[in-house]
Design a protein around this motif. Structure first.
Motif, PDB file in Angstrom:
ATOM      1  N   LEU A 188     103.231 -35.952 -15.072  1.00 37.35           N
ATOM      2  CA  LEU A 188     103.002 -36.012 -16.516  1.00 37.35           C
ATOM      3  C   LEU A 188     102.944 -37.454 -16.998  1.00 37.35           C
ATOM      4  O   LEU A 188     102.073 -37.823 -17.797  1.00 37.35           O
ATOM      5  N   PHE A 189     103.872 -38.266 -16.513  1.00 35.33           N
ATOM      6  CA  PHE A 189     103.921 -39.658 -16.958  1.00 35.33           C
ATOM      7  C   PHE A 189     102.684 -40.424 -16.499  1.00 35.33           C
ATOM      8  O   PHE A 189     102.085 -41.164 -17.290  1.00 35.33           O
ATOM      9  N   SER A 190     102.286 -40.249 -15.239  1.00 35.86           N
ATOM     10  CA  SER A 190     101.117 -40.981 -14.739  1.00 35.86           C
ATOM     11  C   SER A 190      99.844 -40.538 -15.446  1.00 35.86           C
ATOM     12  O   SER A 190      98.982 -41.357 -15.779  1.00 35.86           O
ATOM     13  N   GLY A 191      99.724 -39.232 -15.698  1.00 34.29           N
ATOM     14  CA  GLY A 191      98.561 -38.753 -16.436  1.00 34.29           C
ATOM     15  C   GLY A 191      98.549 -39.260 -17.866  1.00 34.29           C
ATOM     16  O   GLY A 191      97.507 -39.695 -18.371  1.00 34.29           O
ATOM     17  N   SER A 192      99.706 -39.224 -18.508  1.00 35.95           N
ATOM     18  CA  SER A 192      99.800 -39.721 -19.882  1.00 35.95           C
ATOM     19  C   SER A 192      99.442 -41.195 -19.948  1.00 35.95           C
ATOM     20  O   SER A 192      98.745 -41.646 -20.865  1.00 35.95           O
ATOM     21  N   LEU A 193      99.903 -41.956 -18.970  1.00 38.88           N
ATOM     22  CA  LEU A 193      99.618 -43.388 -18.922  1.00 38.88           C
ATOM     23  C   LEU A 193      98.120 -43.642 -18.797  1.00 38.88           C
ATOM     24  O   LEU A 193      97.566 -44.545 -19.434  1.00 38.88           O
ATOM     25  N   LEU A 194      97.447 -42.822 -17.991  1.00 39.73           N
ATOM     26  CA  LEU A 194      96.008 -42.973 -17.792  1.00 39.73           C
ATOM     27  C   LEU A 194      95.240 -42.767 -19.094  1.00 39.73           C
ATOM     28  O   LEU A 194      94.399 -43.590 -19.481  1.00 39.73           O
ATOM     29  N   PHE A 195      95.541 -41.678 -19.799  1.00 40.71           N
ATOM     30  CA  PHE A 195      94.797 -41.358 -21.019  1.00 40.71           C
ATOM     31  C   PHE A 195      95.225 -42.255 -22.186  1.00 40.71           C
ATOM     32  O   PHE A 195      94.401 -42.596 -23.042  1.00 40.71           O
ATOM     33  N   ASP A 196      96.490 -42.642 -22.216  1.00 38.38           N
ATOM     34  CA  ASP A 196      96.939 -43.558 -23.259  1.00 38.38           C
ATOM     35  C   ASP A 196      96.302 -44.932 -23.085  1.00 38.38           C
ATOM     36  O   ASP A 196      95.943 -45.591 -24.065  1.00 38.38           O
ATOM     37  N   THR A 197      96.162 -45.372 -21.836  1.00 40.46           N
ATOM     38  CA  THR A 197      95.513 -46.652 -21.578  1.00 40.46           C
ATOM     39  C   THR A 197      94.100 -46.660 -22.127  1.00 40.46           C
ATOM     40  O   THR A 197      93.677 -47.605 -22.800  1.00 40.46           O
ATOM     41  N   SER A 198      93.375 -45.593 -21.855  1.00 38.99           N
ATOM     42  CA  SER A 198      91.998 -45.503 -22.350  1.00 38.99           C
ATOM     43  C   SER A 198      91.956 -45.547 -23.872  1.00 38.99           C
ATOM     44  O   SER A 198      91.192 -46.308 -24.471  1.00 38.99           O
ATOM     45  N   ALA A 199      92.795 -44.736 -24.522  1.00 39.68           N
ATOM     46  CA  ALA A 199      92.793 -44.682 -25.983  1.00 39.68           C
ATOM     47  C   ALA A 199      93.238 -45.999 -26.596  1.00 39.68           C
ATOM     48  O   ALA A 199      92.641 -46.498 -27.568  1.00 39.68           O
ATOM     49  N   ILE A 200      94.279 -46.591 -26.045  1.00 41.17           N
ATOM     50  CA  ILE A 200      94.817 -47.840 -26.602  1.00 41.17           C
ATOM     51  C   ILE A 200      93.813 -48.968 -26.469  1.00 41.17           C
ATOM     52  O   ILE A 200      93.631 -49.777 -27.390  1.00 41.17           O
ATOM     53  N   LEU A 201      93.124 -49.031 -25.342  1.00 44.69           N
ATOM     54  CA  LEU A 201      92.141 -50.100 -25.159  1.00 44.69           C
ATOM     55  C   LEU A 201      90.905 -49.876 -26.027  1.00 44.69           C
ATOM     56  O   LEU A 201      90.327 -50.832 -26.544  1.00 44.69           O
TER      57      LEU A 201
END
Length: 673
Positions: free
Chosen positions: A64-77
């Motif tokens: 969950l954390f690794s997946g969340s990090l992936l999608f959050d990175t995309s959105a934040i950038l």
């Protein structure tokens, strides 16, 4: 805001720890954005724990954390790209207090919007079962009451408002200002400054692009919503690792439908075709000239109907619909009945045109310009008059436009109700969405008496909907103290009473005995039982056919039924002879063990057939279950040797359905020419 002029102050923190470089300040602030997104996610899950709680213990927190990090990175950038550019520009004139204050304002504004839409979507998830996409902009484009809806939501979910304000305040407090670098008059200092800033920018750009795409290698395709299923066990859980800004960004201006190319055209025709050929010729009549009345009842899920749930709570569950229980017992019904979507805008095409929801509601996409028929349009060829009824503001949810597109000749909404002197007009308006169900269904019954027979009509009720209010005079009767805290139950009771009174009035009309009543809901709603929180349970909607004359066979069939079966089943019973397109089946023409249902959620398709259900992501079968023996879908059977052939056949059939749907949407082949 004051700083020293040493070169390394632009890259590393100062020795006294009171100031940082613009590069490090930007990185610190992006890290804060990650924290903010994670806080919003935790709140999102907590608000919807009723849905996520049952299977949460089986999820991998690391995944969950690794997946969340992936999608959050995309959105934040994506959302902070301009902020990062302004911070990294290799231009010396940005070294001012005014510039840095502007950057801070931009950062706080952008990320505050992200907080708001993430928390707002925590509420909307209750009705959709997924993260919101850009089609929501079109879905509510015709609503004139959004300010009232928003105000009511703010009051009902005040704790989310408090949480949002607290998170935004925290973000402001944690914001890191960079030191202001004083270049002076030394030329060498300018040269070094520009070199360092340019290098930092050139390093950041590829990292930013890779973060937006979801990986560095050229083989990596930009991640989409469906990639979230990699990190969870169930499609509905994909909403946990996703975030709403990402979902909105990824669905902006995208081609919704594409040909997956599973089969050649000849192969596809042999596997699956939605074209129904009854065997007759184009006709101006039908064998049975019966009226057709379709009741689409808002949020009226199977869970609330006692007659569907004899075994629930060890046989003690009675439900909230005494009248519908009685009506169902006199009707043709089915053991397993499913909606094809999770929203009202999904239900309309499924029920009235035999078109399921795949990816996005099709009439919010460019495919809405396609030629589309439906129950009203086909029967209109046979001399049927038709009308669609919806007690909301005319044009609400795009229903009026869709009704016209699919062949309904007239539309009756709040405007027409107010013009009818037999009723009280806006005195019966619920103040938010529409006319209360009780008076509007009476209006519906009487207006059909004024129509020329045979007719086909449909009504979409509204009262069993957020904000879960009922007329004041019924509050003591239906809002019973000491009951469960599920607010929709009183609305279900009220609507059940309204339906009883509708049938009482209808039974006195001359057209009643010559009418087939089709009963279903647009989708499900808040659930209390985990049986209805599974990936199948979330689509559990009633479907049954009532014929007061007794001519239609009745009783419970041990079969599967879905909304897209309604149109072909009704046309078959009436003896309609012309060819038409509908993705469902004629239930009268199928053996019980051959009936099936299909739905889609968060990038995953589900096909139900016989005793089994498979989950398919467009390329691979993710899981398979015997849903009859394992309703909670806890034992994956996809690798069982004796069942592989069966699941392979189901996968092939599902691929055929998907490809036929996609190609017909793309090529404008939703009618028989």
């Amino acid at each position: 805001m004051r700083g020293k002029t040493k070169l390394w102050d632009k890259i590393l923190p100062g020795r006294n720890g009171t100031y940082v470089s613009s590069v490090l300040a930007m990185l610190c602030n992006l890290v804060t954005a990650y924290v903010v997104y994670m806080l919003c996610r935790i709140i999102y899950v907590a608000v919807n724990w009723r849905t996520f709680g049952e299977g949460f213990g089986s999820l991998s927190l690391l995944s969950l954390f690794s997946g969340s990090l992936l999608f959050d990175t995309s959105a934040i950038l994506y959302t902070n790209a301009l902020y990062a550019l302004l911070m990294l520009l290799p231009l010396h004139f940005k070294e001012t207090v005014a510039w840095q204050r502007f950057c801070r304002s931009l950062y706080l504004w952008v990320n505050s919007v992200a907080v708001v839409i993430n928390l707002a979507d925590a509420v909307y998830f209750t009705y959709t079962g997924r993260r919101t996409t850009m089609t929501v902009m079109h879905e509510f484009a015709n609503e004139g009451n959004l300010a009232g809806v928003f105000a009511d939501a703010v009051l009902a979910y005040w704790y989310l408002v408090v949480a949002g304000v607290a998170i935004i305040w925290l973000m402001g407090r944690l914001y890191v200002f960079p030191a202001i670098f004083r270049l002076g008059a030394n030329t060498r200092t300018y040269i070094v400054y520009y070199i360092v800033q340019l290098v930092c920018l050139l390093c950041f750009v590829p990292c930013c692009v890779a973060g937006m795409r979801g990986g560095f290698t050229t083989a990596v395709r930009p991640i989409t919503i469906s990639n979230a299923n990699k990190y969870v066990n169930r499609p509905v859980e994909a909403a946990i690792v996703l975030n709403t800004p990402f979902s909105l960004i990824r669905t902006t201006g995208k081609d919704v439908f594409s040909n997956p190319g599973y089969f050649t055209e000849r192969e596809l025709d042999n596997i699956y075709s939605p074209v129904h050929n009854p065997g007759g010729k184009a006709t101006e009549t039908v064998k049975r000239k019966k009226n057709v009345v379709v009741l689409i009842v808002e949020s009226f899920g199977r869970e609330y109907i006692g007659a569907y749930n004899e075994k629930l709570d060890d046989g003690k569950y009675k439900g909230y619909t005494p009248f519908v229980d009685k009506l169902l017992g006199q009707s043709l019904s089915f053991d397993y009945t499913f909606a094809n979507g999770r929203k009202s805008i999904d239900g309309m095409p499924s029920i009235l045109s035999g078109i399921p929801f795949f990816v996005e509601p099709f009439f919010l996409t460019p495919a809405s310009l396609n030629n589309v028929s439906g129950l009203a349009g086909e029967l209109g060829k046979c001399g049927y008059t038709s009308a669609f009824f919806h007690g909301a503001e005319n044009g609400s949810m795009g229903f009026e436009a869709f009704a016209k597109t699919t062949g309904f000749q007239k539309y009756y909404g709040r405007t027409e109700f107010n013009q009818d002197k037999r009723f009280r007009g806006d005195e019966d308006y619920d103040g938010m969405w529409a006319i209360w169900d009780e008076p509007f269904l009476q209006f519906y019954a009487l207006k059909m008496t004024e129509m020329k027979e045979p007719f086909v009509t449909a009504v979409f009720t509204a009262s069993s909907h957020h904000p879960y209010k009922i007329p004041e005079k019924y509050e003591r009767e239906f809002d019973l103290p000491g009951e469960e805290d599920n607010p929709i139950h009183k609305c279900i009771r009220y609507t059940d009473m309204s339906l009883r009174k509708f049938f009482e009035t209808a039974s006195r009309q001359p057209w009643y005995k010559n009418t087939i009543f089709v009963f279903t809901s647009d989708h499900t709603n808040i659930n209390d039982h985990q049986e209805y929180a599974t990936d199948l349970g979330l689509f559990g909607s009633p479907i049954f056919f009532f014929d007061p004359s007794g001519e239609m066979p009745h009783g419970r069939r041990h079969a599967v039924a879905q909304q897209i079966d309604i149109m072909p089943t009704v046309l078959s019973y009436l003896g309609y002879a012309d060819s038409y397109v509908a993705f469902g089946s004629d239930l009268f023409g199928m053996a019980d063990n051959e009936t099936w249902a299909v739905n889609y959620n968060n990038g995953v398709y589900q096909l139900v057939k016989g005793d089994y259900v498979i989950r398919f992501d467009g390329q691979h079968v993710l899981a398979a279950y015997n849903y009859k023996d394992d309703w909670f879908m806890s034992r994956d059977l996809k690798d069982e040797p004796e069942l592989k052939a069966r699941f392979a056949a189901m996968e092939r059939e599902l691929k055929g359905i998907i490809q036929s749907y996609m190609t017909r949407m793309i090529d404008n082949r939703l009618v028989v020419k």
